[in-house]
Scaffold this active site. Structure first.
Site, short mmCIF file in Angstrom:
data_model
loop_
_atom_site.label_atom_id
_atom_site.label_comp_id
_atom_site.label_asym_id
_atom_site.label_seq_id
_atom_site.Cartn_x
_atom_site.Cartn_y
_atom_site.Cartn_z
CG ASN A 71 -2.53 -0.41 1.04
OD1 ASN A 71 -2.71 0.21 -0.10
ND2 ASN A 71 -3.20 -0.21 2.13
N GLY A 88 -7.77 -8.42 -13.03
CA GLY A 88 -7.72 -9.85 -12.28
C GLY A 88 -6.41 -10.42 -10.99
CG ASP A 109 -7.79 -1.42 1.83
OD1 ASP A 109 -6.90 -1.68 1.51
OD2 ASP A 109 -8.17 -0.36 1.92
CG ASP A 165 -12.31 3.80 1.74
OD1 ASP A 165 -12.95 4.49 0.58
OD2 ASP A 165 -11.66 4.33 2.48
O1 CKP Z 1 -5.15 0.66 -0.94
P1 CKP Z 1 -6.89 1.38 -1.17
O2 CKP Z 1 -7.72 1.92 -2.35
O3 CKP Z 1 -7.82 -0.19 -1.04
O4 CKP Z 1 -6.54 1.83 0.21
C1 CKP Z 1 -7.41 2.56 0.85
C2 CKP Z 1 -7.16 3.66 1.73
O5 CKP Z 1 -6.06 4.01 4.54
C3 CKP Z 1 -8.00 4.12 2.50
O6 CKP Z 1 -9.42 4.10 3.00
C4 CKP Z 1 -7.43 5.46 2.97
O7 CKP Z 1 -8.20 5.91 4.75
C5 CKP Z 1 -5.95 4.99 3.03
O8 CKP Z 1 -5.96 4.04 2.18
C6 CKP Z 1 -4.73 6.09 3.49
O9 CKP Z 1 -4.11 6.20 4.76
O10 CKP Z 1 -4.56 6.18 2.22
MG MG Z 2 -3.98 -0.64 -1.85
#
Ligand code: CKP
Ligand code: MG
Length: 312
Positions: free
Chosen positions: A165, A229, A257, A293
């Site tokens: 991430n 995918g 997530d 989310d």
């Molecule tokens: O990588 P994703 O799009 O699944 O993650 C999104 C999350 O925690 C979002 O909820 C945000 O609050 C965060 O990533 C972040 O800290 O950027």
């Molecule tokens: Mg992510």
């Protein structure tokens, strides 16, 4: 405990209108945090999950804790920081497809976590520890807390799942990449995407990203390929899984997530890799269909219906 995680959850203020934020007057306020998103996804499917964090002694903190607890995640290990405030962020919708985010999380309550927050946590009955690269990027003390938790988990043979991430707004290209590569090497399962491959290894080649993670010591790698995918690989098996088709993407944020929640749920149910990755793709696809989310994370029944009606 099925899955334990640690991280920061913020309140996300999204304007109802697109264009420069300075002209936005009406906002929705939702909770958002990669790790709690995944735990909520799992809780909605019926698993036992627990979240380690800190919030401020303020209304946004109270909103976050009641929302996460309300979704069925254990919040026993969430502390209230006496001085620092709860973090928040704003989204600016440039147009219908693109948006930018602005964090207000520097020196936030969650960034004040230290190894002391981990000291009294017993991980001996935990099956999976789920980490993302966001938490160690919050502060030096958070990086130390992650390292303490990782070592505790390793000692008790807890399976470690890591989504790098990458958040360029939080990470320095050199030291940040090194920090993330170190955690990849300590993880059993790693979930990178193409942009993470680019940041960490200067490659967007799927099998190359997987190989580079495995060279660092990761046991299994699942590379997320969005609408293409996913690819999974370990010593015993490897393969591609197709994405689930959706009419159009409403909001892609949080899909990764949801993907992690789907994979962990498949593994907790004892599915073979291919089937677990399929479930991960289905969960990711479902999240993109709803604004927010966590709002698109399905119940077990909804997930089953979606997977059956989109047979691969
Ligand atoms: O990588 P994703 O799009 O699944 O993650 C999104 C999350 O925690 C979002 O909820 C945000 O609050 C965060 O990533 C972040 O800290 O950027
Ligand atoms: Mg992510």
């Amino acid at each position: 405990m099925d899955v334990l995680s640690i991280g920061e959850t913020m309140v996300l203020f999204s304007p109802k209108t697109s264009g420069q934020l300075r002209y936005a007057n009406d906002f929705s306020a939702r909770i958002a945090g990669a790790e709690s998103n995944t735990l909520i996804g799992l809780a909605k499917l019926g698993y036992q999950t627990s979240w380690i964090s800190r919030v401020g002694n303020d209304e946004l903190g109270a909103k976050i804790v009641s929302a996460v607890r309300g979704e069925g995640v254990d919040t026993t290990h969430v502390k209230q920081d006496k001085e620092a405030s709860t973090g928040l962020f704003l989204k600016e919708k440039t147009n219908a497809q693109t948006s930018s985010i602005f964090y207000y999380r520097k020196d936030s309550a969650a960034s004040k976590m230290t190894p002391k927050d981990i000291e009294n946590i017993d991980v001996s009955d935990t099956k999976y520890l789920y980490l993302t690269g966001i938490t160690p990027a919050l502060s030096q003390s958070c990086e130390e807390a992650i390292s303490t938790l990782l070592h505790k988990a390793k000692q008790k043979k807890v399976t470690i799942v890591f989504d790098p991430n990458i958040r360029k707004k939080l990470l320095d290209k050199t030291s940040g990449a090194e920090q993330i590569r170190k955690i990849i090497g300590l993880s059993d399962i790693v979930l990178p995407g193409k942009s993470e491959g680019d940041f960490l290894f200067d490659t967007t080649e799927t099998t190359e990203i997987s190989q580079r993670c495995r060279d660092l010591g990761a046991g299994t790698v699942v590379v997320k390929l969005g609408e293409k995918g996913a690819y999974y690989e370990n010593k015993e098996t490897s393969g591609f899984v197709d994405a689930y088709s959706v009419p159009y993407v409403v909001d892609p944020v949080g899909a990764g997530d949801g993907f992690a929640a789907g994979l962990l749920s498949g593994l907790l149910d004892g599915l073979a890799w291919k089937e677990a990755v399929k479930r991960a793709c289905a969960m990711g696809a479902l999240v993109t269909q709803v604004d927010g989310d966590i709002e698109g994370l399905p119940s077990r029944e909804q997930l089953k219906i979606f997977m059956e009606s989109n047979m691969q």
